[in-house]
Enzyme design. Structure first.
Site, PDB file in Angstrom:
ATOM      1  N   VAL A  16      -5.750  -0.187  -2.533  1.00 46.16           N
ATOM      2  CA  VAL A  16      -4.748   0.197  -3.535  1.00 46.16           C
ATOM      3  C   VAL A  16      -5.034  -0.486  -4.871  1.00 46.16           C
ATOM      4  O   VAL A  16      -5.000   0.156  -5.935  1.00 46.16           O
ATOM      5  CB  VAL A  16      -3.319  -0.146  -3.035  1.00 46.16           C
ATOM      6  CG1 VAL A  16      -2.287   0.286  -4.063  1.00 46.16           C
ATOM      7  CG2 VAL A  16      -3.039   0.523  -1.696  1.00 46.16           C
ATOM      8  N   LYS A 108       5.617  -3.970   2.123  1.00 43.52           N
ATOM      9  CA  LYS A 108       6.839  -3.675   2.907  1.00 43.52           C
ATOM     10  C   LYS A 108       7.228  -4.812   3.812  1.00 43.52           C
ATOM     11  O   LYS A 108       8.411  -5.053   4.061  1.00 43.52           O
ATOM     12  CB  LYS A 108       6.759  -2.371   3.701  1.00 43.52           C
ATOM     13  CG  LYS A 108       5.446  -1.956   4.377  1.00 43.52           C
ATOM     14  CD  LYS A 108       4.424  -1.708   3.416  1.00 43.52           C
ATOM     15  CE  LYS A 108       3.056  -1.288   3.560  1.00 43.52           C
ATOM     16  NZ  LYS A 108       2.718  -0.168   4.315  1.00 43.52           N
ATOM     17  N   GLU A 193      -3.033  -0.113   7.696  1.00 46.79           N
ATOM     18  CA  GLU A 193      -2.912  -1.512   7.280  1.00 46.79           C
ATOM     19  C   GLU A 193      -4.175  -2.265   7.701  1.00 46.79           C
ATOM     20  O   GLU A 193      -4.910  -1.804   8.591  1.00 46.79           O
ATOM     21  CB  GLU A 193      -1.693  -2.150   7.947  1.00 46.79           C
ATOM     22  CG  GLU A 193      -0.376  -1.519   7.554  1.00 46.79           C
ATOM     23  CD  GLU A 193      -0.120  -1.584   6.046  1.00 46.79           C
ATOM     24  OE1 GLU A 193      -0.135  -2.677   5.466  1.00 46.79           O
ATOM     25  OE2 GLU A 193       0.076  -0.512   5.440  1.00 46.79           O
ATOM     26  N   LYS A 208       9.818  -0.306   6.764  1.00 45.02           N
ATOM     27  CA  LYS A 208      10.238   0.661   5.740  1.00 45.02           C
ATOM     28  C   LYS A 208      11.673   1.134   5.977  1.00 45.02           C
ATOM     29  O   LYS A 208      12.460   1.262   5.036  1.00 45.02           O
ATOM     30  CB  LYS A 208       9.269   1.842   5.727  1.00 45.02           C
ATOM     31  CG  LYS A 208       7.878   1.452   5.222  1.00 45.02           C
ATOM     32  CD  LYS A 208       6.847   2.528   5.524  1.00 45.02           C
ATOM     33  CE  LYS A 208       5.488   2.199   4.918  1.00 45.02           C
ATOM     34  NZ  LYS A 208       4.433   3.121   5.392  1.00 45.02           N
TER      35      LYS A 208
HETATM   36  P1  NDP Z   1      -6.612  -4.157   1.381  1.00 46.87           P
HETATM   37  O1  NDP Z   1      -6.762  -4.960   2.620  1.00 46.87           O
HETATM   38  O2  NDP Z   1      -7.516  -3.000   1.149  1.00 46.87           O
HETATM   39  O3  NDP Z   1      -6.757  -5.123   0.104  1.00 46.87           O
HETATM   40  C1  NDP Z   1      -6.272  -6.435   0.080  1.00 46.87           C
HETATM   41  C2  NDP Z   1      -6.803  -7.138  -1.161  1.00 46.87           C
HETATM   42  O4  NDP Z   1      -6.222  -8.452  -1.201  1.00 46.87           O
HETATM   43  C3  NDP Z   1      -8.319  -7.338  -1.171  1.00 46.87           C
HETATM   44  O5  NDP Z   1      -8.818  -7.166  -2.472  1.00 46.87           O
HETATM   45  C4  NDP Z   1      -8.494  -8.802  -0.754  1.00 46.87           C
HETATM   46  O6  NDP Z   1      -9.606  -9.465  -1.354  1.00 46.87           O
HETATM   47  C5  NDP Z   1      -7.244  -9.424  -1.353  1.00 46.87           C
HETATM   48  N1  NDP Z   1      -6.868 -10.634  -0.633  1.00 46.87           N
HETATM   49  C6  NDP Z   1      -6.665 -10.779   0.695  1.00 46.87           C
HETATM   50  N2  NDP Z   1      -6.348 -12.049   0.988  1.00 46.87           N
HETATM   51  C7  NDP Z   1      -6.378 -12.726  -0.191  1.00 46.87           C
HETATM   52  C8  NDP Z   1      -6.164 -14.078  -0.560  1.00 46.87           C
HETATM   53  N3  NDP Z   1      -5.890 -15.021   0.338  1.00 46.87           N
HETATM   54  N4  NDP Z   1      -6.261 -14.431  -1.863  1.00 46.87           N
HETATM   55  C9  NDP Z   1      -6.586 -13.505  -2.785  1.00 46.87           C
HETATM   56  N5  NDP Z   1      -6.789 -12.194  -2.504  1.00 46.87           N
HETATM   57  C10 NDP Z   1      -6.697 -11.825  -1.212  1.00 46.87           C
HETATM   58  O7  NDP Z   1      -5.087  -3.696   1.343  1.00 46.87           O
HETATM   59  P2  NDP Z   1      -4.458  -2.359   0.721  1.00 46.87           P
HETATM   60  O8  NDP Z   1      -4.938  -2.200  -0.666  1.00 46.87           O
HETATM   61  O9  NDP Z   1      -4.588  -1.236   1.661  1.00 46.87           O
HETATM   62  O10 NDP Z   1      -2.893  -2.736   0.722  1.00 46.87           O
HETATM   63  C11 NDP Z   1      -2.337  -3.625  -0.206  1.00 46.87           C
HETATM   64  C12 NDP Z   1      -0.825  -3.615  -0.058  1.00 46.87           C
HETATM   65  O11 NDP Z   1      -0.334  -2.313  -0.326  1.00 46.87           O
HETATM   66  C13 NDP Z   1      -0.320  -3.968   1.339  1.00 46.87           C
HETATM   67  O12 NDP Z   1       0.906  -4.664   1.220  1.00 46.87           O
HETATM   68  C14 NDP Z   1      -0.073  -2.608   1.976  1.00 46.87           C
HETATM   69  O13 NDP Z   1       0.881  -2.641   2.998  1.00 46.87           O
HETATM   70  C15 NDP Z   1       0.463  -1.862   0.769  1.00 46.87           C
HETATM   71  N6  NDP Z   1       0.369  -0.409   0.839  1.00 46.87           N
HETATM   72  C16 NDP Z   1      -0.806   0.162   1.193  1.00 46.87           C
HETATM   73  C17 NDP Z   1      -0.914   1.534   1.226  1.00 46.87           C
HETATM   74  C18 NDP Z   1      -2.171   2.214   1.620  1.00 46.87           C
HETATM   75  O14 NDP Z   1      -2.153   3.438   1.742  1.00 46.87           O
HETATM   76  N7  NDP Z   1      -3.248   1.498   1.835  1.00 46.87           N
HETATM   77  C19 NDP Z   1       0.212   2.397   0.854  1.00 46.87           C
HETATM   78  C20 NDP Z   1       1.421   1.682   0.484  1.00 46.87           C
HETATM   79  C21 NDP Z   1       1.480   0.336   0.498  1.00 46.87           C
HETATM   80  P3  NDP Z   1     -11.132  -9.029  -1.077  1.00 46.87           P
HETATM   81  O15 NDP Z   1     -11.294  -7.725  -1.808  1.00 46.87           O
HETATM   82  O16 NDP Z   1     -11.919 -10.136  -1.670  1.00 46.87           O
HETATM   83  O17 NDP Z   1     -11.258  -8.896   0.409  1.00 46.87           O
HETATM   84  N1  HSE Z   2      -0.331   1.942   6.546  1.00 43.72           N
HETATM   85  C1  HSE Z   2       0.696   2.619   5.844  1.00 43.72           C
HETATM   86  C2  HSE Z   2       0.828   4.014   6.401  1.00 43.72           C
HETATM   87  C3  HSE Z   2       0.372   2.674   4.377  1.00 43.72           C
HETATM   88  O1  HSE Z   2      -0.074   4.468   7.109  1.00 43.72           O
HETATM   89  O2  HSE Z   2       1.845   4.660   6.133  1.00 43.72           O
HETATM   90  C4  HSE Z   2       1.491   3.238   3.543  1.00 43.72           C
HETATM   91  O3  HSE Z   2       2.583   2.370   3.503  1.00 43.72           O
END
Ligand code: NDP
Ligand code: HSE
Length: 434
Positions: A16, A108, A193, A208
């Site tokens: 994201v 969430k 996730e 949610k």
């Molecule tokens: P990802 O696992 O793809 O990305 C997580 C990011 O956080 C990575 O860039 C990672 O770094 C960084 N990170 C992890 N741990 C640390 C730390 N200790 N310090 C600094 N940076 C850190 O997650 P998503 O993008 O899929 O999801 C992000 C959020 O959005 C979550 O809360 C998820 O529930 C929510 N969300 C996701 C959706 C989806 O469709 N994916 C939809 C709606 C909500 P690095 O790149 O170096 O590994």
């Molecule tokens: N893992 C979540 C899903 C991302 O599949 O709906 C969106 O919140």
């Protein structure tokens, strides 16, 4: 008039975060000139692994692995948290609240577990904490609940609010993919996730649902208040039987929201093929709100994935930018602690779909009916087949009339003890949504 600057510290550059960074850089003209009266800049991005290859559109001097480069930078006046998970993200959000920096999050887990405290502290500190993307990704639902629907008495929510599981169930029901393959695909598409247990065990949907219920009931509600079952016990054959019987299997999040009788539950259910929710396929989510005076309204759209999610996050960023330029936080949040009364899940009642493997001999059905009868459970229909079964074993599929869950559980544990019954393989609630 002097231009106001919003300088964003983006925490996380994963599925994201990368899309949000891309949009902030590539759509900067649209975001700045058409929608907001202030200049929105992406100042710094926090990652975990500084050595990972990052997209070319992002200058390397914007990337850091030191949280203090963002949290201690007084020029940063908006934190966007897209790390996910619990403690690390929570610590950073807490630091931002303490420093009176506005926050946008898609997390969430955090909003379900700690939203009440965080929103209260944010309000007291005169900042905004916006979290539209945390439920249904880009589908607007939190904003409407706070604003356009706020005059309603909302008595029920029926929702498909996890994209990963809806993607898996849709594929399993058409027989196109196995559970394992569909899950892998959902992960590759960026829907799941980082630990997909949260998706497939219904935990994500419970977070949610608790977020939505806490807004509707204006109260502190967490995922612990939600009864929960995941989708891992369903087998391919359940989809076939459901189809034969005129149903579709969905993981539903259901909130019955009369403050005197609150029931919050996430579990797979059979729903009639005629209902709109049965037609929600793949990564799409749908949230049906039943309220007065609005009646029934359904929000529908892609419920996961970077594109959809970035839409909600950018919307929240622009809202905060406009709020800053209008001088003054205007939090819609006003949480109360009035008493609400929960109905225990086991005291709710429903029809059920049951599938069991039984000895193929006379008297078995009579024994099952007699146990069910003892607990006031009557059978609406029965299918029996020996096709594809081991010798002397038949598969029995039953639909019950509505029964109290506690009675059903007790009856099933007695049925399981009978030596005429090999196993109870599936037990799925049938939700009458009409
Ligand atoms: P990802 O696992 O793809 O990305 C997580 C990011 O956080 C990575 O860039 C990672 O770094 C960084 N990170 C992890 N741990 C640390 C730390 N200790 N310090 C600094 N940076 C850190 O997650 P998503 O993008 O899929 O999801 C992000 C959020 O959005 C979550 O809360 C998820 O529930 C929510 N969300 C996701 C959706 C989806 O469709 N994916 C939809 C709606 C909500 P690095 O790149 O170096 O590994
Ligand atoms: N893992 C979540 C899903 C991302 O599949 O709906 C969106 O919140």
């Amino acid at each position: 008039m002097e231009t106001e600057n919003i300088n964003i510290g983006l925490l996380g550059l994963g599925t994201v975060g990368t899309e949000v960074a891309y949009q902030l850089i590539h759509n900067n003209n649209i975001i700045n000139n058409q929608k907001s009266k202030v200049q929105i800049n992406l100042s710094k991005v926090l990652v975990n692994d500084i050595n990972k290859k990052r997209p070319d559109f992002l200058p390397t001097d914007k990337i850091t692995d030191n949280p203090n480069d963002i949290l201690n930078d007084n020029n940063i006046n908006l934190i966007v948290e897209l790390i996910g998970g619990d403690q690390i993200a929570l610590d950073m959000i807490n630091q931002a609240v303490d420093k009176k920096v506005n926050i946008v999050t898609a997390n969430k887990l955090i909003m379900s577990k700690y939203g009440h405290e965080l929103l209260t502290r944010a309000k007291n500190n005169g900042i905004l904490l916006l979290y539209e993307a945390s439920v249904g990704a880009g589908i607007p639902i939190i904003g409407p609940l706070y604003h356009s629907l706020t005059a309603n008495h909302i008595n029920r929510i029926n929702a498909i609010i996890n994209g990963t599981t809806n993607y898996i169930l849709s594929n399993m029901s058409t027989g196109t993919q196995t559970f394992e393959n569909a899950l892998k695909q959902a992960q590759n598409l960026g829907y799941a996730e980082s630990d997909p247990t949260s998706d497939i065990e219904g935990i994500d949907a419970a977070y949610k649902l608790s977020i939505l219920a806490s807004i509707v009931l204006n109260n502190r509600i967490t995922e612990e208040d939600v009864y929960r079952e995941g989708i891992t016990k369903l087998s391919a054959v359940d989809f076939k039987y459901a189809k034969d019987l005129g149903y579709t299997i969905k993981l539903l999040a259901i909130g019955e929201l009369d403050p005197e009788n609150v029931s919050l539950r996430v579990h797979p259910c059979l729903i009639s093929n005629d209902h709109l929710l049965a037609k929600v396929e793949g990564v799409y989510n749908a949230i049906e709100i039943q309220g007065n005076p609005i009646g029934n309204i359904i929000f529908h759209g892609e419920g996961a994935g970077p594109k959809s999610t970035s839409s909600a996050i950018l919307g929240d960023i622009i809202s905060i930018a406009n709020n800053i330029s209008n001088k003054g936080a205007n939090s819609p949040v006003n949480i109360t602690d009035t008493t609400i009364r929960y109905i225990d899940y086991i005291h709710t009642s429903s029809s059920y779909y049951m599938r069991m493997s039984v000895q193929d001999k006379p008297g078995v059905l009579a024994e099952i009916s007699s146990i069910l009868g003892k607990y006031n459970i009557s059978i609406a229909s029965v299918l029996q087949t020996t096709h594809n079964q081991p010798d002397n074993i038949a598969e029995l599929v039953m639909i019950t009339h509505p029964a109290v869950v506690n009675n059903l559980n007790t009856a099933i544990s007695q049925i399981e003890k009978s030596n005429q019954i090999k196993s109870v393989d599936s037990l799925v609630r049938i939700e009458d949504l009409n």
